[in-house]
Design a protein around this motif. Structure first.
Motif, short mmCIF file in Angstrom:
data_model
loop_
_atom_site.label_atom_id
_atom_site.label_comp_id
_atom_site.label_asym_id
_atom_site.label_seq_id
_atom_site.Cartn_x
_atom_site.Cartn_y
_atom_site.Cartn_z
N ARG A 24 13.73 16.64 -52.93
CA ARG A 24 13.62 17.89 -53.66
C ARG A 24 14.25 18.99 -52.82
NH1 ARG A 24 8.85 20.65 -55.42
NH2 ARG A 24 9.70 21.79 -53.68
N ALA A 25 15.30 18.63 -52.17
CA ALA A 25 15.86 19.51 -51.17
C ALA A 25 16.61 20.65 -51.80
CB ALA A 25 16.78 18.71 -50.29
N GLY A 26 17.88 20.64 -51.55
CA GLY A 26 18.70 21.62 -52.22
C GLY A 26 18.50 23.03 -51.72
N GLU A 27 17.61 23.28 -50.78
CA GLU A 27 17.60 24.62 -50.22
C GLU A 27 18.97 24.82 -49.62
OE1 GLU A 27 14.13 22.87 -48.07
OE2 GLU A 27 15.35 22.11 -49.71
N VAL A 68 9.65 27.19 -43.32
CA VAL A 68 10.99 26.60 -43.32
C VAL A 68 11.92 27.48 -42.50
CG1 VAL A 68 12.99 26.16 -44.81
CG2 VAL A 68 10.71 25.48 -45.55
N ALA A 114 26.90 9.35 -53.70
CA ALA A 114 26.57 10.58 -54.42
C ALA A 114 25.36 10.41 -55.33
CB ALA A 114 27.77 11.03 -55.26
N LYS A 115 24.82 9.19 -55.41
CA LYS A 115 23.70 8.97 -56.34
C LYS A 115 22.49 9.83 -55.97
CE LYS A 115 21.06 6.75 -59.39
NZ LYS A 115 21.24 6.87 -60.83
N PRO A 121 17.75 29.01 -46.10
CA PRO A 121 16.86 28.00 -45.54
C PRO A 121 17.66 26.80 -45.02
CG PRO A 121 16.61 28.15 -47.93
CD PRO A 121 17.66 29.12 -47.55
N PRO A 180 25.63 16.42 -55.56
CA PRO A 180 24.48 16.91 -56.29
C PRO A 180 23.28 16.92 -55.35
CG PRO A 180 25.08 14.69 -57.03
CD PRO A 180 26.04 15.08 -55.94
N PRO A 181 22.67 18.05 -55.17
CA PRO A 181 21.52 18.08 -54.28
C PRO A 181 20.46 17.15 -54.85
CG PRO A 181 22.20 20.29 -54.97
CD PRO A 181 22.91 19.32 -55.82
N GLY A 182 19.80 16.47 -53.99
CA GLY A 182 19.06 15.33 -54.49
C GLY A 182 17.64 15.61 -54.84
N GLU A 183 17.14 14.75 -55.68
CA GLU A 183 15.77 14.90 -56.09
C GLU A 183 14.82 14.27 -55.09
OE1 GLU A 183 17.44 11.21 -57.98
OE2 GLU A 183 18.10 13.20 -57.38
N ARG A 189 7.63 23.58 -46.01
CA ARG A 189 7.79 24.26 -47.29
C ARG A 189 6.43 24.76 -47.78
NH1 ARG A 189 10.59 20.11 -50.33
NH2 ARG A 189 12.48 20.45 -49.14
N GLU A 227 30.78 16.56 -55.77
CA GLU A 227 30.36 15.29 -55.20
C GLU A 227 28.99 15.38 -54.56
OE1 GLU A 227 31.78 12.46 -55.39
OE2 GLU A 227 33.55 13.17 -56.44
#
Lengths: 389, 554
Positions: free
Chosen positions: B400-403, B90, B144-145, B97, B394-397, B85, B392
């Protein structure tokens, strides 16, 4: 046998299923104050500064050299200060007719943690702190709606989402829930359950709703895309349901946001425009759509052409019942000293005020209920510009 | 076959006709599997628990030690992704990505989930498997946490819960509450003693989440006589408790522990120096409370027997708990030996996990058919957008992914696949793609940058579609127990639809009447016998059997 449950009989008796709700023989038009609310949860933290760009703020270009767009790049001016992202251009007719508005620099009370999970928890529970409330604010609202007995809520999903979870009855449907039973088999199920009242009641409701959603989809392929979900919601809201909720994901644009932002914006447009197209005109006039996200994104773009988790963001309001044609909310400015923690758009509107206003105007929920059971501790701001009487 | 009339309340009025073996299979097990020796009494069910505790758990797929070894691989992948990144390297597929960490986590979780369902369906120790699910729900954590939880949840059931289900309650409580999965789920890492060195330095404070759930859900139960002061004091005792990121080992960090003595329910914990022993002492004391015994015995009876539990069964179990110092096997035995525990069949609903596993067992679906499926071929979209998964996942912290946020369970087949087109299951002995690192290898993205496997519509995807995604309960309080929560219009629609697809694929040429005799046996009602017998087709007959009230109640 059991002609009252025969699918064919029901179909013959209701040639226009979507226009003549079978479940309750009440025409929604005849109910006074028959208003509807749709919440759309934008999961992943929608970048409000990208959707509704403050091109009139001198700091924007420096913070976002790649992401801040000019009119030449397609930014659609809204009011001389804000401009709409070109991917949302399809919504402009609604803006011009006063059926689309935005609330800028809005946020839940969630601060500084910047976790999607906790942020969504607060967004949907309506609490003032993480895990303060265990149920969804929209569910708690159902109990406070005057004459709420006849109103129903629907969660267009397979698992109930937190925003509608709680003690009050909510139906959870998916676009793919389809009984698909031949007539003889359906009769067999009726017979199978005839001495078990719980199962018999559930089947009876299932058959009614199934007919209803068959009418909505009219034999076409039932996809699971956002337009299909909105289509199911519109059909249900044309019928006996008054509250619907679903989600749109894909907003967590850490990288290459110029591209990755387009798809979820297109989904949001599809959801709103499908609801507009498929809700009966008199229903659309009484509908408020509220699209909300757990937090905004950093004012400055990052090294990967994206943005990171921030605080203040944008809420979208649409429908015939909202105060559209305006970007609501006090603008805090993007100058260095104005940013929260030196990095985020500083919130000037509590998102719960906006949600409370929608409940207040759509369902006449008393301000004391709003501040006690639904958003504990909140004092409804009756002077808010997004509140329509 | 005899039948029990259904009373107006909707529960069978009398079921004395049902034999103990039938009740044992439905109420205490995962239903009948043709050819499996039935358990007909308390002793046989207790023997299942003994066997279950002793056997090796098939998940995590790489084994307990293997999973712990794979943490380092995930850490390395995560660091490589962070570097990519920074460097702007990436991997992109088109404009999208690709994050191999997220994809590896999604694939690992899918594999663990499938093994759990496969094992539940195949195991002859149904009562033990049901207990494992009960205790997972009691000590609920959710995948999912955050993204890393997907590595921990199966591990948590395998190492914290299952080996401890037949001993005393105290070690089970300690293993569950002190596991990194629980500490992560209930935010214990964010709880810092306000007057501890770290608290004074950073101005961060207490998070009462774990303390509250420990008292309200795990031990004493809501409204059992503790106060908010007790919760806060317990939270102060728990400060210092944390786990190492990526090693996922529980640690006690003294510099976060609130100094001093903290009084919880009249007992003092701590002192000038704070120790891990303060935490274990608090847990031991909570597990010995009268309210805890009552809460857990009642909850067991509510889960297994009736929403409104017969008080004499609960009382007998509480007495056994007291006499045996919380020996769980003895407590289960008392429940099973009480005559009231074998009366009035069908007062509970089979929840989706129970329903799916019982259906797979009834049709004797082979284990191999329940493995994850290969993702759709390159070019085709691997997943459709399914709002259920949106909610269900949530991209996670943490990364810090979520791409890209790959759905935890795959969507295009989520319980809805055309049975004729379900492709062959993935051979898990030889994962299609791996990165270097040996047996516990992390699955790599497909060529088009997606999760290489997807959920099987007959097991893991079915649970998603039926509203009970595996290892993702909605809150720390777990799933709703009530009969009416699970017998609803949308639930019946989904169950009937899924049953049709299941029998179309696995029903074969089975005679519905014969299967009715095997699976429902003497629990079958006249209506069911009549309707299944006269069904317009074999498949319709089998679907009616799976849709019958007797099959969906227990």
């Amino acid at each position: 046998m059991t002609t009252e449950f025969s699918r064919r009989t029901l179909l013959a008796g209701a040639c226009c299923v979507a226009a003549a709700p079978l479940v309750t023989p009440v025409s929604f038009a005849a109910l006074p104050g028959d208003r509807r609310l749709v919440t759309i949860v934008l999961r992943g933290a929608m970048d409000g500064l990208a959707l509704v760009q403050p091109h009139g703020d001198p700091a924007l270009r420096a913070l976002r050299p790649k992401l801040a767009l000019s009119a030449e790049q397609g930014l659609v001016d809204l009011d001389g200060f804000f401009g709409l992202h070109p991917s949302a251009q399809a919504l402009m007719p609604l803006w011009r007719s006063g059926e689309l508005g935005f609330v800028h620099a809005v946020s839940t009370p969630y601060r500084s943690g910047r976790s999607h999970f906790d942020g969504q928890d607060m967004l949907e529970s309506g609490g003032a702190a993480v895990q303060e409330e265990r149920t969804g604010w929209l569910n708690r609202a159902i109990a406070a709606i005057p004459r709420s007995a006849g109103r129903k809520a629907i969660d267009v999903n397979t698992t109930s989402e937190l925003i509608l979870s709680g003690p009050n009855p909510v139906d959870v449907w998916t676009t793919r829930a389809d009984l698909q039973l031949a007539e003889d088999e359906q009769a067999a199920f009726v017979r199978l359950y005839r001495h078990d009242p719980l199962f018999a009641a559930a089947l009876s409701e299932a058959m009614e709703t199934d007919l209803f959603s068959d009418g909505i989809f009219k034999g076409e392929k039932r996809g699971a895309g956002v337009a299909d979900v909105a289509r199911l919601a519109a059909g249900m809201l044309n019928g006996e349901y008054r509250i619907a909720s679903f989600s749109i994901t894909g907003w967590d644009t850490h990288i290459g946001q110029d591209k990755t932002f387009e798809r979820p914006v297109a989904d949001l447009c599809a959801a709103i425009l499908t609801l507009k197209a498929l809700l009966a005109p008199e229903a659309w006039r009484r509908t408020a759509i509220l699209a909300i996200t757990e937090f905004g994104r950093t004012a400055q773009e990052n090294g990967s052409g994206g943005t990171d988790h921030g605080t203040g963001g944008v809420a979208v309001i649409a429908g015939g019942a909202v105060a559209g044609g305006k970007v609501h909310g006090a603008w805090p400015g993007l100058a260095e000293g104005s940013l929260l923690d030196g990095r985020d758009l500083a919130p000037t509107t509590d998102l719960r005020q906006l949600a409370a206003a929608m409940l207040y105007q759509q369902f006449a929920i008393a301000a004391r209920d709003l501040g006690r059971d639904i958003f504990p501790g909140l004092a409804l701001d009756r002077s808010a510009s997004f509140l329509r009487g | 076959m005899s039948s029990a009339a259904i009373a107006a309340s909707g529960t069978p009025a009398e079921s004395a006709a049902s034999t103990l073996a039938t009740i044992a299979a439905h109420r205490f097990g995962y239903g009948v599997r043709p050819g499996e020796a039935p358990a007909a009494d308390a002793a046989a069910l207790i023997a299942q628990v003994r066997r279950g505790v002793a056997e090796a758990c098939p998940f995590p797929y790489d084994g307990i030690a293997g999973r712990r070894a794979s943490f380092a691989q995930f850490r390395a992948l995560s660091e490589a992704q962070r570097q990519a990144r920074r460097d702007g390297t990436v991997r992109l597929v088109g404009d999208r990505p690709v994050n191999p960490v997220q994809i590896g986590l999604a694939a690992a979780f899918l594999r663990d989930q499938h093994l759990k369902v496969q094992h539940a369906a195949a195991s002859p120790n149904g009562f033990f498997e049901r207990l494992a699910s009960f205790w997972f729900n009691h000590f609920a954590v959710s995948a999912a946490k955050n993204p890393n939880m997907r590595l921990l949840v199966g591990l948590y059931e395998a190492e914290a819960l299952r080996p401890n289900l037949a001993g005393s309650f105290t070690p089970l409580l300690q293993a569950a509450v002190l596991h990194p999965a629980m500490l992560a789920y209930l935010d214990q890492s964010q709880s810092i003693g306000p007057d501890s060195p770290v608290g004074l330095d950073r101005g961060r404070g207490l998070n009462e989440n774990l303390a509250r759930e420990l008292i309200e859900l795990h031990t004493m139960g809501a409204g059992s006589g503790y106060s908010q002061q007790d919760v806060r004091a317990a939270a102060l005792v728990l400060t210092g408790l944390d786990y190492n990121s990526w090693a996922f080992e529980t640690t006690f960090r003294e510099n976060r522990a609130e100094p001093g003595v903290h009084r919880v329910l009249g007992r003092d914990y701590g002192g000038p120096e704070r120790r891990y022993g303060d935490v274990t002492a608090l847990l031991a004391d909570l597990s010995g409370m009268e309210a805890t015994r009552r809460h857990i015995c009642r909850k067991l009876v509510v889960h297994f027997i009736a929403d409104d539990p017969p008080p004499e069964v609960v009382e007998a179990m509480v007495a056994t708990w007291t006499a045996s110092d919380g020996n769980l096997l003895s407590v289960y035995r008392t429940m099973l030996e009480h005559p009231r525990s074998w009366e009035q069949a069908g007062q509970k609903a089979r929840q989706p996990l129970d329903f799916v596993v019982a259906s797979l067992r009834a049709l004797d679906v082979p284990t191999e058919a329940l493995a994850p499926l290969p993702a759709n071929s390159a070019g085709a979209p691997a997943m459709e957008t399914d709002p259920a998964q949106m909610a269900e996942t949530p991209p996670g912290e943490a990364d810090r992914a979520g791409e890209i946020a790959p759905p935890i369970t795959a969507g295009s087949g989520s319980g809805m696949a055309d049975p004729q087109t379900v492709p062959g299951a993935v051979n898990m002995a030889a994962p299609p793609m791996t990165v270097a690192g040996g047996a516990g290898a992390v699955m790599a993205p497909t060529e088009d940058g997606r999760v290489p496997i997807r959920a099987n519509p007959f097991s893991v995807a079915a649970l998603q579609a039926l509203g009970q995604p595996l290892w993702r309960p909605p809150s720390p309080a777990g799933w709703d127990e009530g009969l009416s929560a699970w017998i609803t219009a949308s639930q019946l629609t989904q169950r009937i639809g899924w049953s049709h697809r299941l029998v179309a694929r696995f029903g074969g040429d089975q005679d519905p009447r014969a299967l009715l005799g095997t699976v429902l046996a003497d629990a079958a009602r006249d209506d069911t016998i009549e309707v299944v017998t006269r069904a317009p087709s074999r498949q319709a007959g089998l679907a009616l059997l799976l849709g019958s009230p007797e099959f969906n109640r227990r």
